[in-house]
Design an enzyme around this catalytic site. Structure first.
Site, PDB file in Angstrom:
ATOM      1  N   CYS A   1       0.842  -1.204   0.000  1.00 53.20           N
ATOM      2  CA  CYS A   1       0.000   0.000   0.000  1.00 53.20           C
ATOM      3  C   CYS A   1       0.877   1.254   0.000  1.00 53.20           C
ATOM      4  O   CYS A   1       1.502   1.576   1.017  1.00 53.20           O
ATOM      5  CB  CYS A   1      -0.929  -0.029   1.206  1.00 53.20           C
ATOM      6  SG  CYS A   1      -1.829   1.505   1.489  1.00 53.20           S
TER       7      CYS A   1
ATOM      8  N   CYS B   1      -0.033   3.982   2.528  1.00 50.31           N
ATOM      9  CA  CYS B   1       0.341   3.560   3.880  1.00 50.31           C
ATOM     10  C   CYS B   1       1.771   3.982   4.211  1.00 50.31           C
ATOM     11  O   CYS B   1       2.084   4.308   5.360  1.00 50.31           O
ATOM     12  CB  CYS B   1       0.220   2.047   4.030  1.00 50.31           C
ATOM     13  SG  CYS B   1      -1.454   1.390   3.836  1.00 50.31           S
TER      14      CYS B   1
END
Length: 321
Positions: A78, A81
């Site tokens: 991700c 993230c």
């Protein structure tokens, strides 16, 4: 009338208060030593840590009864993230223990991912008193994240009496160098204990306040004062009349509060907590606030580490959120 020398043996005795106080003092000494040396104390002082399904109960749910736990759901693949994670870690250290950050890798912890109903990552939740609170999803501006965290910390303290242990290595070292150590207060605490046992509630209250005026964080004095003040509130009550009034008037908040005090003095801890949680649930405004604050005061009498307090905090969270 309730006798003035009523016993608290059904709830918590002074030996238990002293034991709790000593345990807390040891924890505070460990934190002070960690601050002096720059090392994190062993066991639960981490501000940022990884959590998996096996450790979720202890590292998130149980810890959320002492400090707000912010959860960062993330994954290695991700990209957002990778931007949000370091920001949250920096803020956790900057907030210095007002909250802790638990990082959960969703690929390795699919059950937690599903239980929280996460729709996409990054996703940020909080857990306070065992209750999950969604904060935001996706990357967000730092100013917005700070605002959310400020509201979380304020709500945890005001609504549940939950505050984190502040971590400030430089400040703690400076304070330790500048101020003499508090106490000892053995004589004052023993005098308070004897006054409480003798039914001299005014003397006990004053003795505990004398300690707290010099050492506001003294755990034994705080617990003892909460106990003595509870006894003062109920010493002139007619238990039968109070219980009848509370039963006949479930919407009468002062009556429910008085009955809860009597429940606790009689050793019916769960009944006292349950009565006030239900009162909070069915009221609003000043009435709700009065019941909530009295519940927090009764938590002080029993002690934050007691599992009955933990359960009641969780129940309170359910009715407030």
């Amino acid at each position: 009338m309730q006798p003035r020398n009523m016993s608290m043996s059904g709830v918590v005795d002074l030996a238990a208060v002293k034991a709790a106080g000593e345990a807390k003092q040891k924890a505070e000494q460990a934190r002070a030593e960690a601050a002096r040396t720059g090392r994190a104390p062993a066991g639960g002082a981490r501000l940022v840590y990884d959590v998996d399904e096996a450790g979720f109960q202890q590292d998130v749910l149980q810890r959320s009864t002492e400090v707000p736990v912010v959860i960062d759901f993330w994954a290695e693949w991700c990209e957002p993230c990778k931007q949000l994670g370091p920001l949250l870690e920096r803020l956790a250290n900057e907030y210095a223990g007002a909250f802790v950050l638990a990082k959960i890798d969703v690929d390795a912890n699919q059950m937690l991912f599903q239980q929280f109903g996460v729709q996409g990552i990054p996703a940020v939740f909080a857990v306070v008193a065992g209750q999950p609170i969604p904060l935001f999803q996706g990357a967000a501006p730092e100013a917005q994240i700070r605002q959310v965290l400020d509201q979380l910390v304020q709500a945890a303290e005001q609504q549940f009496g939950i505050v984190g242990a502040q971590v400030d290595a430089q400040g703690a070292a400076e304070q330790a160098a500048a101020a003499p150590p508090p106490g000892p207060y053995d004589a004052l605490l023993e005098a308070a204990s004897q006054a409480l046992d003798a039914g001299d509630l005014g003397g006990a209250v004053q003795a505990y306040k004398n300690v707290l005026s010099d050492d506001p964080a003294n755990p034994e004095a705080k617990l003892g004062l909460a106990q003595a003040e509870l006894l003062q509130r109920v010493q002139d009550l007619d238990p039968q009349a109070v219980r009848k009034e509370a039963a006949d008037n479930p919407a009468d908040v002062p009556a429910q509060i008085r009955a809860a005090d009597l429940d606790l003095v009689g050793g019916h801890v769960e009944d006292a907590f349950g009565r006030l949680v239900e009162t909070v649930k069915r009221t609003a405004g000043d009435d709700r606030e009065a019941a909530r604050l009295r519940l927090l005061e009764l938590f002080e009498v029993i002690g934050a580490e007691d599992p009955r307090v933990t359960a009641a905090r969780t129940a309170l969270a359910r009715v407030l959120f």
